[in-house]
Design a protein around this motif. Structure first.
Motif, PDB file in Angstrom:
ATOM      1  N   MET A  69      34.141  -6.090 -32.961  1.00  0.00           N
ATOM      2  CA  MET A  69      33.450  -4.974 -32.322  1.00  0.00           C
ATOM      3  C   MET A  69      32.146  -5.469 -31.697  1.00  0.00           C
ATOM      4  O   MET A  69      31.505  -6.383 -32.209  1.00  0.00           O
ATOM      5  CB  MET A  69      33.143  -3.868 -33.332  1.00  0.00           C
ATOM      6  CG  MET A  69      34.375  -3.096 -33.792  1.00  0.00           C
ATOM      7  SD  MET A  69      33.941  -1.635 -34.746  1.00  0.00           S
ATOM      8  CE  MET A  69      33.194  -2.382 -36.186  1.00  0.00           C
ATOM      9  N   THR A 113      28.356  -4.107 -29.998  1.00  0.00           N
ATOM     10  CA  THR A 113      27.408  -3.003 -29.939  1.00  0.00           C
ATOM     11  C   THR A 113      26.256  -3.366 -29.017  1.00  0.00           C
ATOM     12  O   THR A 113      25.722  -4.479 -29.072  1.00  0.00           O
ATOM     13  CB  THR A 113      26.841  -2.690 -31.340  1.00  0.00           C
ATOM     14  OG1 THR A 113      27.918  -2.428 -32.234  1.00  0.00           O
ATOM     15  CG2 THR A 113      25.931  -1.471 -31.289  1.00  0.00           C
ATOM     16  N   HIS A 130      29.123   1.524 -28.625  1.00  0.00           N
ATOM     17  CA  HIS A 130      30.245   0.643 -28.924  1.00  0.00           C
ATOM     18  C   HIS A 130      30.990   0.332 -27.630  1.00  0.00           C
ATOM     19  O   HIS A 130      31.266   1.225 -26.829  1.00  0.00           O
ATOM     20  CB  HIS A 130      31.189   1.323 -29.918  1.00  0.00           C
ATOM     21  CG  HIS A 130      32.457   0.575 -30.155  1.00  0.00           C
ATOM     22  ND1 HIS A 130      33.701   1.092 -29.829  1.00  0.00           N
ATOM     23  CD2 HIS A 130      32.694  -0.663 -30.672  1.00  0.00           C
ATOM     24  CE1 HIS A 130      34.639   0.226 -30.147  1.00  0.00           C
ATOM     25  NE2 HIS A 130      34.065  -0.846 -30.654  1.00  0.00           N
ATOM     26  N   SER A 174      30.248   5.112 -30.992  1.00  0.00           N
ATOM     27  CA  SER A 174      28.867   5.132 -30.509  1.00  0.00           C
ATOM     28  C   SER A 174      28.052   6.197 -31.230  1.00  0.00           C
ATOM     29  O   SER A 174      28.591   7.141 -31.823  1.00  0.00           O
ATOM     30  CB  SER A 174      28.836   5.385 -28.994  1.00  0.00           C
ATOM     31  OG  SER A 174      29.373   4.281 -28.289  1.00  0.00           O
TER      32      SER A 174
END
Length: 252
Positions: A1, A3, A12, A60
């Motif tokens: 992932m 960010t 995200h 997010s």
């Protein structure tokens, strides 16, 4: 992932590097970046692709939400990744965000099931009130009917879960951003293509056609398709993207 922190708001995103004009995918209300997976799988593997969960959606953060902030998140993330002007591909509110992107960041547009203005204040206010008072599960069946054509049944439980697990604050906030946005009179200089779903109850083909006429875009209607052609007809969306990649290359 991955960010990205934009002025304190964690966004995200998923990015795959490559060569050529990047493609930026922008999602609809109540969905996350996974709605583009089947489209991306049909594209060349070396094309740079950026997918984003807008604020209040997916992974997010919840945060203040206005259309300017939603647009600003995309611009800031593109700048963070040092992306050149991109092919911006948005569906529904993602298409509204795409319309608002500065020309400096746009090489071309694919606008799916969207308009210069979607709905009216009374309708959006009623939906916001319903989210706060009854929750997203209470409207899930009605939303599924707007999202998908009657013939589509394969993954309805999954998309119902995607909707109902969206942050109520994020969903309501984006409803308010749509309510307050009208891009009537918009001028677009980049090549653009508009896609409508023949069975779309949220943004009917006539609304998408009006947008196409306003900005001088090409236009197509996908039969047996609702509000999310990226889910119901990913191969046709991928074909439209490939056609736009050719136009962008020819205009370079």
């Amino acid at each position: 992932m991955a960010t990205f922190l934009n002025n304190g708001t964690a966004l995200h995103y998923r990015f795959s590097a490559g060569s050529g004009t990047p493609i930026v995918f922008l999602n609809s209300l109540g969905t996350d970046l996974r709605i583009w997976d089947d489209v991306i799988a049909d594209l060349a593997p070396d094309v740079p692709v950026l997918c984003i969960d807008k604020r209040g959606h997916g992974l997010s953060d919840d945060a203040d939400i206005t259309m300017d902030l939603l647009i600003g998140d995309v611009v800031a993330l593109m700048d963070h990744l040092s992306l050149p002007p991109a092919l911006i591909c948005g569906v529904s509110v993602g298409g509204i965000i795409a319309q608002g992107m500065p020309a400096s960041h746009v090489a071309g547009l694919i606008l799916c099931c969207t308009g210069m203005k979607i709905g009216d204040a009374d309708g959006w206010n009623a939906r916001i009130d319903a989210v706060h008072s009854q929750g997203l599960a209470s409207m899930a069946e009605a939303v599924m009917e707007r999202w998908f054509s009657p013939s589509y049944t394969a993954d309805l439980p999954i998309y119902r879960n995607m909707l109902t697990r969206t942050s109520p604050a994020g969903y309501a906030g984006v409803c308010g951003a749509i309510r307050d946005t009208d891009f009537g009179g918009l001028t677009v200089t980049a090549p653009a293509h508009c896609i409508a779903g023949a069975n779309d109850l949220a943004t009917p083909p006539a609304l998408v056609k009006t947008l196409a006429n306003q900005i001088g875009a090409t236009y197509q209607v996908i039969e047996n398709c609702g509000h999310l052609p990226c889910v119901e007809a990913p191969a046709l969306v991928a074909n439209a993207i490939r056609d736009m990649q050719i136009k962008i290359a020819q205009s370079a």
